[in-house]
Design an enzyme around this catalytic site. Structure first.
Site, PDB file in Angstrom:
ATOM      1  N   GLU A  37     -45.681  37.591  52.580  1.00  0.00           N
ATOM      2  CA  GLU A  37     -44.504  36.771  52.885  1.00  0.00           C
ATOM      3  C   GLU A  37     -43.239  37.614  52.668  1.00  0.00           C
ATOM      4  O   GLU A  37     -43.046  38.186  51.605  1.00  0.00           O
ATOM      5  CB  GLU A  37     -44.478  35.506  52.022  1.00  0.00           C
ATOM      6  CG  GLU A  37     -43.208  34.677  52.132  1.00  0.00           C
ATOM      7  CD  GLU A  37     -42.790  34.329  53.566  1.00  0.00           C
ATOM      8  OE1 GLU A  37     -43.599  33.742  54.297  1.00  0.00           O
ATOM      9  OE2 GLU A  37     -41.650  34.672  53.949  1.00  0.00           O
ATOM     10  N   CYS A  45     -40.418  25.005  57.195  1.00  0.00           N
ATOM     11  CA  CYS A  45     -40.451  23.589  56.833  1.00  0.00           C
ATOM     12  C   CYS A  45     -39.817  23.352  55.465  1.00  0.00           C
ATOM     13  O   CYS A  45     -38.943  22.509  55.305  1.00  0.00           O
ATOM     14  CB  CYS A  45     -41.899  23.095  56.860  1.00  0.00           C
ATOM     15  SG  CYS A  45     -42.051  21.357  56.486  1.00  0.00           S
ATOM     16  N   CYS A  50     -38.025  20.831  57.872  1.00  0.00           N
ATOM     17  CA  CYS A  50     -38.330  19.425  57.591  1.00  0.00           C
ATOM     18  C   CYS A  50     -37.772  18.911  56.256  1.00  0.00           C
ATOM     19  O   CYS A  50     -37.149  17.848  56.212  1.00  0.00           O
ATOM     20  CB  CYS A  50     -39.844  19.189  57.542  1.00  0.00           C
ATOM     21  SG  CYS A  50     -40.864  20.380  58.391  1.00  0.00           S
ATOM     22  N   LYS A  53     -33.882  19.065  55.731  1.00  0.00           N
ATOM     23  CA  LYS A  53     -33.345  18.176  56.786  1.00  0.00           C
ATOM     24  C   LYS A  53     -33.524  16.714  56.394  1.00  0.00           C
ATOM     25  O   LYS A  53     -32.613  15.903  56.496  1.00  0.00           O
ATOM     26  CB  LYS A  53     -34.073  18.509  58.094  1.00  0.00           C
ATOM     27  CG  LYS A  53     -33.648  17.769  59.317  1.00  0.00           C
ATOM     28  CD  LYS A  53     -34.459  16.550  59.618  1.00  0.00           C
ATOM     29  CE  LYS A  53     -35.940  16.719  59.694  1.00  0.00           C
ATOM     30  NZ  LYS A  53     -36.448  17.240  60.917  1.00  0.00           N
ATOM     31  N   TYR A 180     -34.369  17.899  69.592  1.00  0.00           N
ATOM     32  CA  TYR A 180     -34.436  17.095  68.374  1.00  0.00           C
ATOM     33  C   TYR A 180     -33.643  17.700  67.225  1.00  0.00           C
ATOM     34  O   TYR A 180     -33.021  16.987  66.441  1.00  0.00           O
ATOM     35  CB  TYR A 180     -35.895  16.771  68.001  1.00  0.00           C
ATOM     36  CG  TYR A 180     -36.619  17.794  67.150  1.00  0.00           C
ATOM     37  CD1 TYR A 180     -36.599  17.697  65.772  1.00  0.00           C
ATOM     38  CD2 TYR A 180     -37.334  18.835  67.720  1.00  0.00           C
ATOM     39  CE1 TYR A 180     -37.271  18.620  64.979  1.00  0.00           C
ATOM     40  CE2 TYR A 180     -38.019  19.756  66.942  1.00  0.00           C
ATOM     41  CZ  TYR A 180     -37.975  19.650  65.577  1.00  0.00           C
ATOM     42  OH  TYR A 180     -38.635  20.562  64.804  1.00  0.00           O
ATOM     43  N   GLU A 184     -30.612  15.774  65.331  1.00  0.00           N
ATOM     44  CA  GLU A 184     -30.684  15.473  63.893  1.00  0.00           C
ATOM     45  C   GLU A 184     -29.432  15.954  63.166  1.00  0.00           C
ATOM     46  O   GLU A 184     -28.831  15.226  62.368  1.00  0.00           O
ATOM     47  CB  GLU A 184     -31.936  16.112  63.288  1.00  0.00           C
ATOM     48  CG  GLU A 184     -33.216  15.403  63.727  1.00  0.00           C
ATOM     49  CD  GLU A 184     -34.477  16.004  63.148  1.00  0.00           C
ATOM     50  OE1 GLU A 184     -35.472  15.274  63.027  1.00  0.00           O
ATOM     51  OE2 GLU A 184     -34.499  17.213  62.840  1.00  0.00           O
ATOM     52  N   HIS A 438     -44.124 -10.664  58.668  1.00  0.00           N
ATOM     53  CA  HIS A 438     -42.831 -11.299  58.897  1.00  0.00           C
ATOM     54  C   HIS A 438     -42.034 -11.393  57.612  1.00  0.00           C
ATOM     55  O   HIS A 438     -42.615 -11.699  56.570  1.00  0.00           O
ATOM     56  CB  HIS A 438     -43.076 -12.717  59.457  1.00  0.00           C
ATOM     57  CG  HIS A 438     -41.817 -13.392  59.865  1.00  0.00           C
ATOM     58  ND1 HIS A 438     -41.121 -13.015  60.993  1.00  0.00           N
ATOM     59  CD2 HIS A 438     -41.119 -14.397  59.282  1.00  0.00           C
ATOM     60  CE1 HIS A 438     -40.047 -13.779  61.099  1.00  0.00           C
ATOM     61  NE2 HIS A 438     -40.009 -14.617  60.087  1.00  0.00           N
ATOM     62  N   GLU A 443     -43.106  -5.999  63.361  1.00  0.00           N
ATOM     63  CA  GLU A 443     -43.931  -7.087  63.918  1.00  0.00           C
ATOM     64  C   GLU A 443     -43.691  -7.242  65.419  1.00  0.00           C
ATOM     65  O   GLU A 443     -44.533  -7.796  66.126  1.00  0.00           O
ATOM     66  CB  GLU A 443     -43.692  -8.413  63.186  1.00  0.00           C
ATOM     67  CG  GLU A 443     -42.319  -9.015  63.401  1.00  0.00           C
ATOM     68  CD  GLU A 443     -42.133 -10.350  62.666  1.00  0.00           C
ATOM     69  OE1 GLU A 443     -43.050 -11.171  62.672  1.00  0.00           O
ATOM     70  OE2 GLU A 443     -41.049 -10.543  62.067  1.00  0.00           O
TER      71      GLU A 443
END
Ligand code: FAD
Length: 453
Positions: A37, A45, A50, A53, A180, A184, A438, A443
């Site tokens: 890495e 992410c 993600c 965000k 997207y 956002e 409900h 619903e």
């Protein structure tokens, strides 16, 4: 070479969503695994996607709550103040915690973490910052990177990678792009108090989504104060005394503090030395792989954003598990990309699973569409004019529900359950005979009786 001559059984390049998942689960089978890495564990992410965000989206939701609380009898003593530095500091602390969590998960699984930039030397060897390691199999999980259009002055703009840590909160923000990510950020920064202009070169937002969702989302985002301009893009940026002047292609110029390019992402294959290993790209520049994520080189695999499929964390995770199963558990299987639910954390949220109306018409010909657009109960007192859209797309021949779409509060949370129903092949009749909860917004999904088309 036989297996014992390799340093590792499995070497993963990239410690993001797909890479960490593959490394951990491969190591749990007893394989000797390493993961290289270059920056922080967790990838896009966790660090710039993600997770931050969604945290910022929560921050934005409070702005709405403060506004709406009055209608329910609350008196908010003084005007609530938003402090950008506090949000940044708390986000950074949480992300550091997650970085450490990823490290300890890898340690516990006996995965060796190799810190540094990795590149291929040959199909079984990679270099990590000057050190060479060999492996029987290598997984490329390097993700993607933002793409900025080559317009004059583009260096004055930023990408989503920088948005979470802007030194000062932008009072005026231009978002270039209506996908997207652009939507956002436009939504979040608008709710947090910025004046936002969003330019989209198409005639609708989120063009890959159902057209009703696009139109409804634009309507709701505009209601919340975002200045959305279709068929428009930025042609040139220049520094001005008060910030950045953006010249748009309709001869208008606007002055803003920050320009965000949310103009697409490219697979991260640069400086990976793919050519040294003989690994081929597809025409999008992504690593070309087969259904088991094997490249044209038998010892090299690729999952997640660096290959060409849907760019979502759960997809990277699921693809990683297909590779682990095939290499270490003797289980050959193919991933099913149908019915992948997805959410957009705009305000309001978008949630969707299955086919758009247009896709369903193309595939099935005769489809029934059920659609409702209503004011949620909460907003009868909140004073907000926000509305919710729900839509079902049904194949008339089989009566199967093939698309469920929503714009409204918690759309992501609601659509997740419907994804299970669609995978199970639920029919409209089954929806109709399901008892609703409900009073909820959800619903409505089991209460729509009359098709609109
Ligand atoms: P990544 O998670 O990007 O990991 C790649 C890793 O490889 C990085 O850590 C990188 O540093 C490392 N790396 C790259 N090259 C090298 C090298 N040569 N040597 C060593 N290390 C290297 N998805 C969702 O499902 N839901 C969302 O809400 C969502 N929101 C998003 C918001 C934004 C702003 C962005 C940009 C993305 C979002 N995504 C979301 C997409 C998601 O983040 C990606 O699909 C996912 O992270 C892909 O995982 P990956 O394993 O392919 O790559």
């Amino acid at each position: 070479m036989n297996q014992s001559q390799f340093d590792f059984d499995f070497l993963v390049i990239g410690g993001g969503s797909g890479g960490v998942r593959a490394a951990r689960f491969a190591a749990q089978t007893g394989a000797k695994v390493g993961v290289a890495e270059a920056t922080k564990l967790g990838g896009t992410c966790v660090n710039v996607g993600c997770v931050p965000k969604k945290l910022y989206s929560h921050a934005a939701t409070y702005a709405e709550y403060f506004e709406e609380a009055r209608g329910f009898g609350w008196t908010i003593g003084s005007i609530p103040q938003f402090d950008w530095d506090t949000l940044k500091k708390n986000r950074a602390a949480e992300i550091s915690r997650l970085n450490e969590l990823y490290r300890s998960l890898l340690d516990q699984a006996n995965v060796q973490i190799l810190n540094g930039w990795a590149s291929f030397i040959d199909p079984h060897t990679i270099d990590v910052s000057g050190q060479r390691f060999t492996a029987e199999n290598i997984l490329i999980a390097t993700g993607g990177r933002p793409w900025i259009p080559p317009i004059p002055g583009s260096e004055l703009g930023v990408t989503s990678d920088s948005m979470f840590d802007l030194p000062t909160f932008p009072r005026r923000l231009l978002v270039v792009g209506g996908g997207y990510i652009g939507c956002e950020f436009a939504s979040i920064f608008s709710a947090l108090g910025a004046d936002v202009v969003q330019v989209q070169r198409h005639d609708r937002l989120i063009p890959a989504f159902d057209e009703d969702l696009s139109n409804f989302l634009a309507q709701e985002m505009r209601k919340s104060g975002i200045d959305i301009r279709f068929n428009t893009t930025a042609l040139r940026l220049e520094r001005s005394t008060g910030g950045i002047r953006a010249h748009l292609d309709n001869s208008q110029a606007i002055e803003v503090d920050v320009v965000l390019f949310a103009t697409g992402r490219l697979p991260a294959t640069r400086d990976l030395g793919l050519e040294k290993a003989g690994v081929m790209n597809d025409r999008n520049g992504a690593v070309a792989v087969d259904a088991q994520y094997k490249s044209n080189v038998p010892s090299v695999f690729a999952v997640g954003d660096v290959s060409s499929r849907q760019h979502l964390t759960p997809i990277a995770l699921a693809e990683a598990m297909v590779v682990v199963d095939s290499l270490f558990r003797d289980k050959q299987r193919v991933m099913d990309y149908s019915h992948i639910p997805t959410a957009i954390f705009t305000h309001p949220n978008v949630g969707t699973v299955g086919l758009t109306e247009a896709q369903a018409r193309e595939r099935f010909g005769d489809v029934a569409v059920y659609r409702t657009d209503f004011r949620p109960l909460k907003h009868t007192l909140s004073g907000s004019s926000a509305r919710t859209l729900m839509k079902l797309v049904v194949d008339r021949a089989s009566d199967k529900v093939v698309g469920v779409h929503m714009v409204g509060d918690e759309a992501g949370e609601i659509i997740q359950g419907f994804a299970v129903a669609l995978r199970a092949g639920a029919t409209k009749q089954l929806f109709d005979t399901t008892v609703g909860i409900h009073p909820t917004g959800a619903e409505e999904f089991v209460s729509m009786r009359q098709p609109v088309v």
